[in-house]
Design an enzyme around this catalytic site. Structure first.
Site, PDB file in Angstrom:
ATOM      1  N   ASN A  11      -1.992   7.119  11.425  1.00 16.09           N
ATOM      2  CA  ASN A  11      -1.979   6.390  10.154  1.00 16.09           C
ATOM      3  C   ASN A  11      -2.076   7.402   9.006  1.00 16.09           C
ATOM      4  O   ASN A  11      -3.040   8.176   8.934  1.00 16.09           O
ATOM      5  CB  ASN A  11      -3.179   5.421  10.148  1.00 16.09           C
ATOM      6  CG  ASN A  11      -3.254   4.610   8.876  1.00 16.09           C
ATOM      7  OD1 ASN A  11      -3.058   5.135   7.789  1.00 16.09           O
ATOM      8  ND2 ASN A  11      -3.575   3.339   9.000  1.00 16.09           N
ATOM      9  N   HIS A  14      -4.116   7.804   4.103  1.00 18.10           N
ATOM     10  CA  HIS A  14      -5.031   8.556   3.232  1.00 18.10           C
ATOM     11  C   HIS A  14      -4.437   9.850   2.705  1.00 18.10           C
ATOM     12  O   HIS A  14      -5.033  10.494   1.844  1.00 18.10           O
ATOM     13  CB  HIS A  14      -6.384   8.726   3.914  1.00 18.10           C
ATOM     14  CG  HIS A  14      -7.014   7.373   4.111  1.00 18.10           C
ATOM     15  ND1 HIS A  14      -7.310   6.553   3.048  1.00 18.10           N
ATOM     16  CD2 HIS A  14      -7.302   6.665   5.228  1.00 18.10           C
ATOM     17  CE1 HIS A  14      -7.792   5.400   3.513  1.00 18.10           C
ATOM     18  NE2 HIS A  14      -7.785   5.440   4.822  1.00 18.10           N
ATOM     19  N   HIS A  47      -0.190   1.196   5.924  1.00 21.55           N
ATOM     20  CA  HIS A  47      -0.671  -0.117   5.457  1.00 21.55           C
ATOM     21  C   HIS A  47      -0.307  -0.266   3.977  1.00 21.55           C
ATOM     22  O   HIS A  47      -0.830   0.452   3.128  1.00 21.55           O
ATOM     23  CB  HIS A  47      -2.195  -0.170   5.651  1.00 21.55           C
ATOM     24  CG  HIS A  47      -2.823  -1.472   5.286  1.00 21.55           C
ATOM     25  ND1 HIS A  47      -4.170  -1.690   5.398  1.00 21.55           N
ATOM     26  CD2 HIS A  47      -2.314  -2.628   4.799  1.00 21.55           C
ATOM     27  CE1 HIS A  47      -4.464  -2.925   5.013  1.00 21.55           C
ATOM     28  NE2 HIS A  47      -3.352  -3.510   4.629  1.00 21.55           N
ATOM     29  N   ARG A  49      -1.029  -2.140   1.080  1.00 21.07           N
ATOM     30  CA  ARG A  49      -2.035  -3.117   0.618  1.00 21.07           C
ATOM     31  C   ARG A  49      -1.536  -3.828  -0.619  1.00 21.07           C
ATOM     32  O   ARG A  49      -0.713  -3.289  -1.377  1.00 21.07           O
ATOM     33  CB  ARG A  49      -3.366  -2.420   0.312  1.00 21.07           C
ATOM     34  CG  ARG A  49      -4.037  -1.832   1.540  1.00 21.07           C
ATOM     35  CD  ARG A  49      -5.407  -1.290   1.176  1.00 21.07           C
ATOM     36  NE  ARG A  49      -6.373  -2.360   1.075  1.00 21.07           N
ATOM     37  CZ  ARG A  49      -7.295  -2.652   1.992  1.00 21.07           C
ATOM     38  NH1 ARG A  49      -7.372  -1.938   3.092  1.00 21.07           N
ATOM     39  NH2 ARG A  49      -8.123  -3.647   1.806  1.00 21.07           N
ATOM     40  N   ARG A  53      -3.149   0.643  -3.228  1.00 20.87           N
ATOM     41  CA  ARG A  53      -4.093   1.724  -3.522  1.00 20.87           C
ATOM     42  C   ARG A  53      -3.720   3.038  -2.829  1.00 20.87           C
ATOM     43  O   ARG A  53      -4.117   4.100  -3.250  1.00 20.87           O
ATOM     44  CB  ARG A  53      -5.520   1.327  -3.169  1.00 20.87           C
ATOM     45  CG  ARG A  53      -5.782   1.249  -1.686  1.00 20.87           C
ATOM     46  CD  ARG A  53      -7.224   0.951  -1.396  1.00 20.87           C
ATOM     47  NE  ARG A  53      -7.581  -0.400  -1.754  1.00 20.87           N
ATOM     48  CZ  ARG A  53      -8.633  -1.052  -1.238  1.00 20.87           C
ATOM     49  NH1 ARG A  53      -9.417  -0.425  -0.393  1.00 20.87           N
ATOM     50  NH2 ARG A  53      -8.906  -2.285  -1.560  1.00 20.87           N
ATOM     51  N   GLU A  74       1.483  -2.083   8.637  1.00 19.68           N
ATOM     52  CA  GLU A  74       0.303  -2.957   8.532  1.00 19.68           C
ATOM     53  C   GLU A  74       0.376  -3.735   7.241  1.00 19.68           C
ATOM     54  O   GLU A  74       0.653  -3.161   6.173  1.00 19.68           O
ATOM     55  CB  GLU A  74      -0.969  -2.115   8.518  1.00 19.68           C
ATOM     56  CG  GLU A  74      -1.348  -1.564   9.846  1.00 19.68           C
ATOM     57  CD  GLU A  74      -2.678  -0.828   9.760  1.00 19.68           C
ATOM     58  OE1 GLU A  74      -3.373  -0.905   8.731  1.00 19.68           O
ATOM     59  OE2 GLU A  74      -3.007  -0.157  10.738  1.00 19.68           O
ATOM     60  N   THR A 105     -10.322  -2.061   5.955  1.00 19.78           N
ATOM     61  CA  THR A 105     -10.194  -3.367   6.622  1.00 19.78           C
ATOM     62  C   THR A 105     -11.476  -3.643   7.389  1.00 19.78           C
ATOM     63  O   THR A 105     -11.735  -3.040   8.426  1.00 19.78           O
ATOM     64  CB  THR A 105      -8.969  -3.344   7.558  1.00 19.78           C
ATOM     65  OG1 THR A 105      -7.869  -2.818   6.816  1.00 19.78           O
ATOM     66  CG2 THR A 105      -8.631  -4.739   8.035  1.00 19.78           C
ATOM     67  N   GLU A 155      -4.492  -5.837  18.440  1.00 21.27           N
ATOM     68  CA  GLU A 155      -5.160  -4.559  18.221  1.00 21.27           C
ATOM     69  C   GLU A 155      -6.635  -4.853  18.047  1.00 21.27           C
ATOM     70  O   GLU A 155      -7.036  -5.604  17.153  1.00 21.27           O
ATOM     71  CB  GLU A 155      -4.588  -3.845  16.983  1.00 21.27           C
ATOM     72  CG  GLU A 155      -5.308  -2.521  16.743  1.00 21.27           C
ATOM     73  CD  GLU A 155      -4.570  -1.560  15.821  1.00 21.27           C
ATOM     74  OE1 GLU A 155      -3.332  -1.624  15.742  1.00 21.27           O
ATOM     75  OE2 GLU A 155      -5.254  -0.734  15.184  1.00 21.27           O
ATOM     76  N   HIS A 198      -9.419   1.832  14.376  1.00 19.92           N
ATOM     77  CA  HIS A 198     -10.284   1.792  13.191  1.00 19.92           C
ATOM     78  C   HIS A 198     -11.552   2.604  13.423  1.00 19.92           C
ATOM     79  O   HIS A 198     -12.335   2.300  14.313  1.00 19.92           O
ATOM     80  CB  HIS A 198     -10.662   0.369  12.756  1.00 19.92           C
ATOM     81  CG  HIS A 198     -10.932   0.318  11.272  1.00 19.92           C
ATOM     82  ND1 HIS A 198     -12.102   0.762  10.717  1.00 19.92           N
ATOM     83  CD2 HIS A 198     -10.149  -0.054  10.230  1.00 19.92           C
ATOM     84  CE1 HIS A 198     -12.045   0.639   9.403  1.00 19.92           C
ATOM     85  NE2 HIS A 198     -10.863   0.154   9.078  1.00 19.92           N
TER      86      HIS A 198
HETATM   87  N1  PXP Z   1      -5.699  -0.031  12.867  1.00 22.93           N
HETATM   88  C1  PXP Z   1      -5.706  -0.916  11.842  1.00 22.93           C
HETATM   89  C2  PXP Z   1      -5.197  -2.294  12.097  1.00 22.93           C
HETATM   90  C3  PXP Z   1      -6.146  -0.544  10.560  1.00 22.93           C
HETATM   91  O1  PXP Z   1      -6.164  -1.445   9.563  1.00 22.93           O
HETATM   92  C4  PXP Z   1      -6.549   0.786  10.352  1.00 22.93           C
HETATM   93  C5  PXP Z   1      -6.971   1.235   8.982  1.00 22.93           C
HETATM   94  O2  PXP Z   1      -5.917   1.090   8.105  1.00 22.93           O
HETATM   95  C6  PXP Z   1      -6.501   1.677  11.433  1.00 22.93           C
HETATM   96  C7  PXP Z   1      -6.090   1.237  12.681  1.00 22.93           C
HETATM   97  C8  PXP Z   1      -6.884   3.111  11.283  1.00 22.93           C
HETATM   98  O3  PXP Z   1      -8.240   3.214  10.957  1.00 22.93           O
HETATM   99  P1  PXP Z   1      -8.846   4.621  10.559  1.00 22.93           P
HETATM  100  O4  PXP Z   1      -8.125   5.062   9.331  1.00 22.93           O
HETATM  101  O5  PXP Z   1     -10.274   4.315  10.326  1.00 22.93           O
HETATM  102  O6  PXP Z   1      -8.599   5.545  11.713  1.00 22.93           O
END
Ligand code: PXP
Length: 248
Positions: A11, A14, A47, A49, A53, A74, A105, A155, A198
């Site tokens: 992901n 960030h 994602h 949003r 952001r 996402e 989330t 998930e 997550h």
């Molecule tokens: N899976 C989902 C569905 C999420 O919403 C997120 C965060 O956007 C992640 C995985 C990844 O989480 P993290 O950034 O904490 O590794």
């Protein structure tokens, strides 16, 4: 089952958070996605949003254009996001709950409560060929509802487990891990593909990666943070190594 290679979705949200902190074009999330792909990511997760952001609309096009691994898009279950997903037709769509004021989330979807609405919502996405995933807590009722409405994937939200580990709440962490393990098996028994994500880090990934039914992990924040110190390639390689070790 445990010998099937567990996929890693990276992901890159960030990287966009950092970019947006200064409002310019750098660091470029597409560059991060290409680097992640090169380092062995099996997919890229982003994602979009409601408040934009981190990831912005044009990032989705750019990511799909530039990368050759599948995009896991996402999004919240809103009409706007559904339109965007149907325009791009990414490989996968993961529906997540979204609250404007949350930092990330926070919980899973309430599929059981919104079963009929979610069933209607995912139908066009599925018809468009997107693999639809629902982000849920390790809760039997949510998983049963996800199966009933025809989601391909659930998930499992690992955030609570990772928080307990970080807080040193060993008993709570172990109970939550047990629930995740049990619900991974339950979801698989209903014919759902099982993913998780997550908050995962080097400390928490192996206990989750060891679930035999699991097919994919999605990991972002920790990898991007770790990349500050050792580079994205090395951070992904180490995560991959830990995942493979847990499956061995
Ligand atoms: N899976 C989902 C569905 C999420 O919403 C997120 C965060 O956007 C992640 C995985 C990844 O989480 P993290 O950034 O904490 O590794």
């Amino acid at each position: 089952m445990a010998d099937e290679r567990l996929r890693l979705g990276v992901n890159i949200d960030h990287v966009a958070t950092l970019r947006n902190a200064r409002g310019g074009a750098l660091p470029d999330p597409v560059r991060a996605a290409l680097m992640a792909q090169e380092a062995g990511a099996d997919g890229i997760t982003a994602h979009l949003r409601e408040d934009r952001r981190h990831i912005r609309d044009d990032d989705i096009w750019a990511l799909m254009e530039a990368t050759s691994v599948p995009l896991n898009f996402e999004m919240a279950a809103t009409d706007e996001m559904q339109r965007i997903a149907l325009r791009h037709k990414p490989h996968a769509v993961c529906i997540v709950p979204e609250k404007r004021e949350e930092r990330t989330t926070e919980g899973g979807l309430d599929v059981a409560k919104d079963e009929r609405q979610l069933a209607d919502f995912i139908t066009p996405l599925r018809d468009a060929g997107c693999r639809v995933s629902l982000f849920v807590a390790a809760d039997r009722a949510q998983i049963d509802s996800a199966a009933r409405i025809g989601a391909a994937v659930v998930e499992l939200h690992t955030g609570a487990y990772c928080d307990f580990v970080a807080e040193g709440e060993t008993a709570k962490a172990s109970a939550e891990l047990g629930r995740l393990r049990e619900m991974s098996a339950h979801a698989h028994s209903l014919g759902l593909e099982v993913h998780a994500g997550h908050g995962l880090s080097y400390d928490t990934v192996q206990s989750v990666a060891a679930f035999p039914e699991l097919r994919e992990l999605n990991i972002g924040h920790f990898l991007i943070g770790e990349a500050v110190f050792c580079g994205l390639t090395e951070a992904i390689a180490e995560m991959r190594r830990l995942m493979d070790e847990a499956r061995a």
